[in-house]
Design an enzyme around this catalytic site. Sequence first.
Site, PDB file in Angstrom:
ATOM      1  N   SER A 136       0.858  -1.166   0.000  1.00 16.94           N
ATOM      2  CA  SER A 136       0.000   0.000   0.000  1.00 16.94           C
ATOM      3  C   SER A 136       0.904   1.228   0.000  1.00 16.94           C
ATOM      4  O   SER A 136       1.642   1.464   0.947  1.00 16.94           O
ATOM      5  CB  SER A 136      -0.889  -0.041   1.251  1.00 16.94           C
ATOM      6  OG  SER A 136      -1.589   1.168   1.400  1.00 16.94           O
ATOM      7  N   LYS A 162      -1.125  -0.878  -4.379  1.00 17.28           N
ATOM      8  CA  LYS A 162      -2.325  -0.105  -4.021  1.00 17.28           C
ATOM      9  C   LYS A 162      -1.910   1.346  -3.848  1.00 17.28           C
ATOM     10  O   LYS A 162      -0.995   1.647  -3.097  1.00 17.28           O
ATOM     11  CB  LYS A 162      -2.908  -0.682  -2.736  1.00 17.28           C
ATOM     12  CG  LYS A 162      -3.926   0.186  -2.020  1.00 17.28           C
ATOM     13  CD  LYS A 162      -4.639  -0.606  -0.931  1.00 17.28           C
ATOM     14  CE  LYS A 162      -4.708   0.139   0.387  1.00 17.28           C
ATOM     15  NZ  LYS A 162      -5.395  -0.632   1.433  1.00 17.28           N
ATOM     16  N   LYS A 164      -2.976   5.134  -2.639  1.00 15.40           N
ATOM     17  CA  LYS A 164      -3.937   5.968  -1.921  1.00 15.40           C
ATOM     18  C   LYS A 164      -4.361   7.075  -2.883  1.00 15.40           C
ATOM     19  O   LYS A 164      -3.516   7.638  -3.606  1.00 15.40           O
ATOM     20  CB  LYS A 164      -3.272   6.574  -0.682  1.00 15.40           C
ATOM     21  CG  LYS A 164      -2.927   5.531   0.387  1.00 15.40           C
ATOM     22  CD  LYS A 164      -4.176   4.994   1.056  1.00 15.40           C
ATOM     23  CE  LYS A 164      -3.826   4.030   2.187  1.00 15.40           C
ATOM     24  NZ  LYS A 164      -5.029   3.469   2.825  1.00 15.40           N
ATOM     25  N   ASP A 189      -7.175   3.111  -3.144  1.00 22.79           N
ATOM     26  CA  ASP A 189      -7.858   3.176  -1.844  1.00 22.79           C
ATOM     27  C   ASP A 189      -8.109   4.639  -1.499  1.00 22.79           C
ATOM     28  O   ASP A 189      -7.181   5.423  -1.330  1.00 22.79           O
ATOM     29  CB  ASP A 189      -6.997   2.519  -0.760  1.00 22.79           C
ATOM     30  CG  ASP A 189      -7.695   2.474   0.607  1.00 22.79           C
ATOM     31  OD1 ASP A 189      -8.849   2.948   0.701  1.00 22.79           O
ATOM     32  OD2 ASP A 189      -7.078   1.965   1.564  1.00 22.79           O
ATOM     33  N   GLU A 214     -11.077   0.718  -3.438  1.00 20.42           N
ATOM     34  CA  GLU A 214     -11.366   0.457  -2.018  1.00 20.42           C
ATOM     35  C   GLU A 214     -11.967   1.692  -1.351  1.00 20.42           C
ATOM     36  O   GLU A 214     -11.435   2.797  -1.472  1.00 20.42           O
ATOM     37  CB  GLU A 214     -10.045   0.056  -1.334  1.00 20.42           C
ATOM     38  CG  GLU A 214     -10.167  -0.261   0.143  1.00 20.42           C
ATOM     39  CD  GLU A 214      -8.833  -0.729   0.732  1.00 20.42           C
ATOM     40  OE1 GLU A 214      -7.923  -1.104  -0.037  1.00 20.42           O
ATOM     41  OE2 GLU A 214      -8.695  -0.690   1.965  1.00 20.42           O
ATOM     42  N   ASP A 239     -13.799  -1.262   3.159  1.00 16.42           N
ATOM     43  CA  ASP A 239     -12.856  -1.353   4.279  1.00 16.42           C
ATOM     44  C   ASP A 239     -13.566  -0.762   5.503  1.00 16.42           C
ATOM     45  O   ASP A 239     -14.220  -1.478   6.265  1.00 16.42           O
ATOM     46  CB  ASP A 239     -11.568  -0.601   3.895  1.00 16.42           C
ATOM     47  CG  ASP A 239     -10.536  -0.521   5.005  1.00 16.42           C
ATOM     48  OD1 ASP A 239     -10.825  -0.926   6.140  1.00 16.42           O
ATOM     49  OD2 ASP A 239      -9.411  -0.028   4.755  1.00 16.42           O
ATOM     50  N   LYS A 263      -9.940  -6.806   8.049  1.00 10.56           N
ATOM     51  CA  LYS A 263      -8.914  -6.569   9.067  1.00 10.56           C
ATOM     52  C   LYS A 263      -9.455  -7.111  10.380  1.00 10.56           C
ATOM     53  O   LYS A 263     -10.542  -6.699  10.812  1.00 10.56           O
ATOM     54  CB  LYS A 263      -8.619  -5.073   9.218  1.00 10.56           C
ATOM     55  CG  LYS A 263      -8.047  -4.418   7.969  1.00 10.56           C
ATOM     56  CD  LYS A 263      -7.777  -2.934   8.182  1.00 10.56           C
ATOM     57  CE  LYS A 263      -7.338  -2.295   6.866  1.00 10.56           C
ATOM     58  NZ  LYS A 263      -7.169  -0.831   6.978  1.00 10.56           N
ATOM     59  N   GLY A 291      -4.282  -4.297   6.200  1.00 14.42           N
ATOM     60  CA  GLY A 291      -3.258  -4.043   7.217  1.00 14.42           C
ATOM     61  C   GLY A 291      -3.466  -2.710   7.886  1.00 14.42           C
ATOM     62  O   GLY A 291      -4.165  -1.832   7.363  1.00 14.42           O
TER      63      GLY A 291
END
Length: 364
Positions: A136, A162, A164, A189, A214, A239, A263, A291
């Site tokens: 990420s 991934k 952000k 994400d 996400e 998420d 998670k 995570g």
Amino acid sequence: MMKIEQINLYNLSIPFIHPFRFSNGELLSHTCLIVAVKSEGITGWGECPTFEQPYYTYETITTAIHILKDFLIPKLLGKNINSPTEIRELLGFVRGHNMAKSALDCAVWDVFAKQKNIPLSQLLGGVRDKVKVGVSVSLEKDIELLLARVGHYVYEGYQRIKLKISPQWGIKPLQAVREKYPDLMLMADANSAFTLDDLPLFQEMDKLNLVMIEQPLAYDDLLDHSYLQSSIKTPICLDESINSVHDTRLAIELKSAQVINLKISRVGGITNALEIHDLCQQAGIKLWCGGMLESGIGRATNLHIASLPNFVLPADISATNRYFEEDITNTPAQLNCADSTIDVPKNIGIGVEVVEEMIFKYQI
Ligand code: OSB
Ligand code: MG
């Protein structure tokens, strides 16, 4: 059968190698709580990976210490437990505060696996000895720095990246990385940074062949995600919106997502995670293990749960050296660069030994 004889609580702060930036804030170190549950000479470990600020869930380090010390720990001390699944029930009198609960729940599961002399993955019903992983990537100051960072991780062997994303940058970072890596497993994400008004942006993203998007919309929403999912073909992954078995049932019923980032900490522990796992498997919802930039303790627990059958997409579990200079356990997680995997620890319980000096070194 175990008696909970003693519970130790540690507050650690472990500096990151690189600051971690997402749509809501910036983190310079991993501040977390570690719990050690003791029973007849066995110590079980669990991590509460909440932040100091309520930027991801409403919990903070301060609320978690309060809830653990004043409510959850007193409830468990001296109790005899027949199965780790009893912890969820015992802690149910406290509403919410999933990350505080999760640390205790994970530590008790660790004790039971150690009592049985088996790895946690075996106790949970894991089916693989290594887990596909990705990385990420934090928001960067400009696209050039972002491309350099992504290049570094791809060079190291991570096969899924991934990014952000935020309204400030829009689609540009995704386009830049996609242009440079046409075949990379790429995903985004948003950490809830957008609304349905941004539909045109998501329709543009839809052309980038992303593995998933996400948590694009509000952290407590399921309905707008359902509308968005019906308007784009890229799978939506939830998420922040999934904190319980009940949320999962609603998301399935409303068709809010095709994928869930699971998670353990966010859903309040392993027992809930197992139930959500089975529910999603029956409903055809794909899972992967998310995570919270965990220390070696939380990461080990995550590797065990990620060995379950419905964790079919690469996890946000990266090697220790993606986060920290050193691990607080004797077994830093390493990337198998040939296939972008990390081994599930083979020793009993969470399978890694906590180095006590490291706890004291990073304790605050
Ligand atoms: O949204 O998945 C997230 C880290 C902290 C809080 C939220 C998230 C993340 C990550 C990092 O994306 C995942 C990891 O490498 O642990
Ligand atoms: Mg996320």
